[in-house]
Scaffold this motif. Structure first.
Motif, PDB file in Angstrom:
ATOM      1  N   LYS A 188      42.889  86.585  65.574  1.00  7.73           N
ATOM      2  CA  LYS A 188      43.548  87.544  65.113  1.00  7.73           C
ATOM      3  C   LYS A 188      42.981  87.060  63.178  1.00  7.73           C
ATOM      4  N   TYR A 189      42.357  86.097  63.499  1.00  7.15           N
ATOM      5  CA  TYR A 189      41.634  86.155  61.876  1.00  7.15           C
ATOM      6  C   TYR A 189      40.478  85.549  62.438  1.00  7.15           C
ATOM      7  N   GLY A 190      39.238  86.205  61.893  1.00 12.87           N
ATOM      8  CA  GLY A 190      37.699  85.825  61.930  1.00 12.87           C
ATOM      9  C   GLY A 190      37.532  86.605  63.197  1.00 12.87           C
ATOM     10  N   HIS A 191      38.243  87.664  64.108  1.00 14.56           N
ATOM     11  CA  HIS A 191      38.116  88.648  64.380  1.00 14.56           C
ATOM     12  C   HIS A 191      36.616  87.865  65.573  1.00 14.56           C
ATOM     13  N   GLN A 192      36.486  86.959  65.818  1.00 15.34           N
ATOM     14  CA  GLN A 192      35.616  86.263  66.553  1.00 15.34           C
ATOM     15  C   GLN A 192      36.103  87.048  68.428  1.00 15.34           C
ATOM     16  N   ASP A 193      35.494  87.353  69.492  1.00 12.84           N
ATOM     17  CA  ASP A 193      35.495  87.059  70.912  1.00 12.84           C
ATOM     18  C   ASP A 193      36.032  85.229  71.275  1.00 12.84           C
ATOM     19  N   ALA A 194      37.519  85.661  72.154  1.00 14.68           N
ATOM     20  CA  ALA A 194      37.572  84.336  72.139  1.00 14.68           C
ATOM     21  C   ALA A 194      38.238  84.331  73.918  1.00 14.68           C
ATOM     22  N   PHE A 195      37.830  83.680  74.882  1.00 14.46           N
ATOM     23  CA  PHE A 195      38.615  83.462  76.331  1.00 14.46           C
ATOM     24  C   PHE A 195      39.838  82.960  75.616  1.00 14.46           C
ATOM     25  N   ALA A 196      40.796  83.808  75.500  1.00 20.01           N
ATOM     26  CA  ALA A 196      41.745  82.872  75.185  1.00 20.01           C
ATOM     27  C   ALA A 196      42.614  83.918  76.181  1.00 20.01           C
ATOM     28  N   VAL A 217      38.798  88.619  77.049  1.00 20.54           N
ATOM     29  CA  VAL A 217      38.249  88.878  76.051  1.00 20.54           C
ATOM     30  C   VAL A 217      38.791  88.949  75.116  1.00 20.54           C
ATOM     31  N   VAL A 218      39.265  88.462  73.769  1.00 16.72           N
ATOM     32  CA  VAL A 218      40.136  89.006  73.126  1.00 16.72           C
ATOM     33  C   VAL A 218      39.698  88.873  71.358  1.00 16.72           C
TER      34      VAL A 218
END
Ligand SMILES: [Fe+2]
Length: 288
Positions: free
Chosen positions: A202-210, A198-199
């Motif tokens: 870059k924009y919005g600083h949201q958690d993402a399974f990316a 989970v990272v």
């Protein structure tokens, strides 16, 4: 700005050319603002070829990187490549996210769509993360994952530039958080990269399974484990896959389309195809 709208049931922002504009006339700041909020833009009707893709991308990019596996299409445009070779299904991944060299943006443009299949697939990592069950999210927060790769000398020379030496390899790899490496007798370089699944976007600083977990797990040459070398259970992969199957979105390619994807938030892949005429070009870059 040309008329903008959403494709139905699709989170990509469609930027449609209705005034015979050239892609290079689009306002950069406004386009960037769309990119920051949507994370994936589809420019349609601009008749973009790979040369224009590169010139357009330069307006937003500080530098380009070359993917080690992909054929270069034009020696004068050495960062523009064809997409992954073969015609098979490509599992969801973020570009080069199995290493610390994940570019900010992946650009695709369509020369010739496949007559059937071959669509680029994408997943919003923020939505995937939201949809994973609580227990799985706890596991992925608690345990980092480890990717192992081995680069023959020809591969790292392609990445670092012709004429690169082992001293350049060391300079590039030393001091990167989560990375350890070994230079082998045959000058190949083995790397182990530990990172979280989970990272923050870059924009919005949201958690993402990316990440590249699924693609590397499915790749017969890929090696991915938890950071402590314990195997990732197939049940974990299956659970993630089930969630992702419900969130799969599609780029229905038309010739001349250009797509700009936030690689810190969206995963991408592709459907299989059989049409040998399909031509999709790609470019990887870091934003200014
Ligand atoms: Fe890719």
């Amino acid at each position: 700005m040309s008329e903008v709208g959403l494709l139905s049931n699709n989170s990509a922002k469609l930027i449609l050319n209705q005034t015979s504009q050239n892609i290079l006339q689009l306002p950069v700041q406004e386009t960037l603002d769309y990119f920051k909020s949507f994370g994936i833009l589809l420019f349609r009707g601009f008749g973009v070829n790979y040369e224009q893709m590169k010139v357009f991308a330069e307006k937003f990019s500080s530098r380009f990187v070359l993917d080690k596996d992909r054929p270069i299409v034009d020696p004068r445009n050495k960062f523009v490549t064809l997409v992954d070779p073969g015609m098979h299904y490509v599992s969801p991944h973020c570009e080069n996210a199995n290493s610390p060299f994940r570019p900010d943006v992946i650009w695709f443009c369509c020369g010739v769509p496949a007559s059937q299949g071959g669509e680029t697939l994408f997943w919003d990592g923020v939505r995937v993360w939201e949809e994973l069950d609580q227990e799985l999210r706890q596991l992925l927060i608690a345990k980092k994952i480890k990717f192992c790769q081995k680069f023959p000398a020809a591969d790292w020379k392609r990445f670092l530039g012709v004429g690169a030496t082992l001293a350049d390899v060391k300079r590039t790899l030393n001091g990167i958080p989560g990375l350890s490496y070994k230079i082998n007798d045959d000058q190949s370089v083995s790397i182990e990269y530990v990172c979280s699944a989970v990272v923050k976007t870059k924009y919005g600083h949201q958690d993402a399974f990316a990440n590249s977990l699924i693609a590397e797990y499915k790749n017969p040459r890929g090696v991915v484990t938890f950071a402590d070398d314990s195997p990732i259970p197939a049940t974990v992969i299956n659970q993630i896959q089930q969630v992702m199957n419900k969130l799969t979105e599609v780029i229905p390619w038309q010739a001349g389309d250009l797509v700009m994807i936030d690689n810190s938030r969206f995963l991408h892949g592709r459907r299989s195809f059989t049409d040998t005429k399909r031509r999709i070009y790609s470019l990887l870059s870091y934003l200014k």
